[in-house]
Design an enzyme around this catalytic site. Structure first.
Site, PDB file in Angstrom:
ATOM      1  N   GLY A 213      27.052  33.815  43.491  1.00  0.00           N
ATOM      2  CA  GLY A 213      27.808  34.088  42.169  1.00  0.00           C
ATOM      3  C   GLY A 213      29.380  34.557  43.097  1.00  0.00           C
ATOM      4  N   ASN A 214      30.012  35.304  42.309  1.00  0.00           N
ATOM      5  CA  ASN A 214      31.307  35.806  43.044  1.00  0.00           C
ATOM      6  C   ASN A 214      31.523  37.235  42.471  1.00  0.00           C
ATOM      7  OD1 ASN A 214      33.134  35.458  40.767  1.00  0.00           O
ATOM      8  ND2 ASN A 214      32.703  33.444  41.009  1.00  0.00           N
ATOM      9  N   ARG A 215      32.485  38.000  42.939  1.00  0.00           N
ATOM     10  CA  ARG A 215      32.656  39.231  42.719  1.00  0.00           C
ATOM     11  C   ARG A 215      33.750  39.702  41.400  1.00  0.00           C
ATOM     12  NH1 ARG A 215      31.407  41.352  47.866  1.00  0.00           N
ATOM     13  NH2 ARG A 215      32.114  39.959  49.510  1.00  0.00           N
TER      14      ARG A 215
END
Ligand code: CTP
Length: 422
Positions: A213-215
């Protein structure tokens, strides 16, 4: 100011009826006053048993109306004056009894009389025991009121005054305020427009437990959806997994993966005038997702990643003369050469506007409440904004979008990217 001042100097008539949720309406009153509204509170006799009129008077700095005939002091128009000058009327909580009176067109106290005389939108926040809410009489009253154009918000499930739990709890004040904003913004500069916004990050599954995923928190995209709603747009918000997901008056489409977001955007694209891609979409996903949990071993582990589709590029290639879509806005999340990279993406993805976002800064960007962005226009203009809350940034972006759309339509010019923000 962190959002469009929809409530500033608006005449809000706040009717309070006799339910325990009346104590929460004190908080609602305070929020309305803070937003700049001029609030006149009308209480039924029963409501005064739960909260004293003096509490509302102290918050609003205006007299609280509790009796029908007290308004005759107000010269000519007396008992209908509040309803006639209202920009919006809210009745919170709305008891089953008041709901029934409204459905029947009764005018037996100052509150019901005002509602009957009111030409502004009326927002009801019912609160009652589950049995009363589910009773056929209440269901019929709700149907009648909805058919006549009154807006009912809630009730929700939860703990009730009786100590039990079920449907009937008044919706919380922040959501009532959001509903007010939606109602008051309906005739705004984007009225009749459909706006598609994407928000949050995507998740690409590795196995049943793990994902890449990402932030991205989704805060920027949610703020944009609300800013578009407050300007009268119908909004579809396609979002990845996010923590806060309330957005009253916005149609939400939850997705997980880049592929799902791609499909959802293409599906809604035909209905949209404006597309704003604020989501942080994965550029790569694992070539396959293991069906069982990947067990650890002494060896190192490599994961093969394959490209996902670029959604904006897919949209650009599908846009044609028949397409309803008039304006596309992208975001450029960069850690270096911000403006150069952003302008390159603006051209390659055939965008009208791009919002350049330096995500290497610690005080702005991903997962925080503030952002510092530059809005680049396809016609060469740049607007550099200072550090602002994401809600404020969203307001500026939507002002720019609305102005650009207006200019494009004024010129009757189909070519995209021929005009700047006003
Ligand atoms: N975007 C998209 N589809 C993707 C990836 C990104 O539509 N598969 C959109 C984003 O929502 C954003 C814009 O493209 O509006 C730019 O995204 P960004 O991550 O900054 O750039 P990329 O195009 O992915 O390029 P790079 O990661 O190499 O910077």
């Amino acid at each position: 100011m962190d959002e469009i001042q929809l409530l500033k100097n608006k005449n809000v008539v706040l009717g309070v009826t006799g339910g325990i949720a009346a104590y929460k309406v004190v908080d609602l009153t305070s929020r309305l006053v803070k937003a700049g509204a001029l609030v006149d509170v009308i209480m039924t006799e029963a409501a005064t048993r739960f909260v004293g009129p003096i509490t509302f008077q102290a918050l609003t700095h205006r007299p609280v109306v509790t009796e029908m005939f007290s308004m005759y002091q107000e010269t000519k128009i007396g008992h209908v004056s509040l309803g006639q000058r209202a920009d919006i009327m809210i009745i919170a909580p709305t008891t089953a009894n008041t709901l029934a009176k409204l459905a029947g067109g009764f005018a037996d106290n100052m509150l019901t009389t005002t509602a009957l005389a009111c030409r502004a939108p009326v927002l009801l926040a019912p609160a009652m025991e589950t049995g009363m809410w589910q009773n056929a009489a209440t269901r019929a009253n709700v149907d009648v009121l909805r058919q006549r154009g009154m807006i009912l918000i809630g009730p929700e499930e939860g703990r009730l005054a009786s100590g039990g739990s079920g449907a009937g709890r008044m919706i919380e004040p922040p959501q009532i305020l959001e509903a007010c904003r939606w109602l008051l913004g309906r005739k705004g500069p984007l009225a009749g427009r459909r706006v598609i916004v994407t928000a949050g990050g995507t998740r690409e599954s590795l196995d049943p437990v793990r994902f890449i995923g990402n932030r991205s928190s989704g805060k920027m995209g949610f703020a944009l959806a609300l800013a578009a709603r407050d300007r009268g747009a119908q909004v579809i918000l396609i979002h990845g997994p996010v923590q806060t997901s309330t957005a009253y008056g916005v149609k939400k489409v939850p997705v997980q993966t880049a592929d799902q977001m791609h499909a959802a955007v293409l599906e809604s694209m035909g209905q949209g005038d404006i597309l704003i891609m604020a989501a942080a979409v994965a550029d790569y996903r694992p070539a396959s997702s293991a069906r069982q949990k990947i067990k650890k071993s002494q060896d190192s582990l490599s994961i093969e990643l394959v490209r996902t589709a670029d959604i904006l590029q897919a949209v650009a290639s599908r846009r044609n003369a028949d397409s309803r879509l008039q304006l596309t806005v992208g975001f450029a999340a960069e850690t270096e050469d911000l403006l150069k990279n952003a302008r390159k993406k603006l051209a390659e993805k055939k965008l009208d506007l791009i919002v350049a976002n330096d995500i290497s800064a610690t005080d702005s960007g991903f997962a925080v409440d503030n952002n510092r962005v530059t809005i680049l226009d396809a016609d060469g203009q740049d607007i550099a904004l200072p550090l602002l809350s994401k809600r404020e940034v969203a307001e500026k972006i939507m002002d720019c979008v609305a102005a650009k759309l207006k200019k494009m339509n004024r010129k009757n010019a189909k070519p995209v990217g021929t005009s700047g923000c006003e």
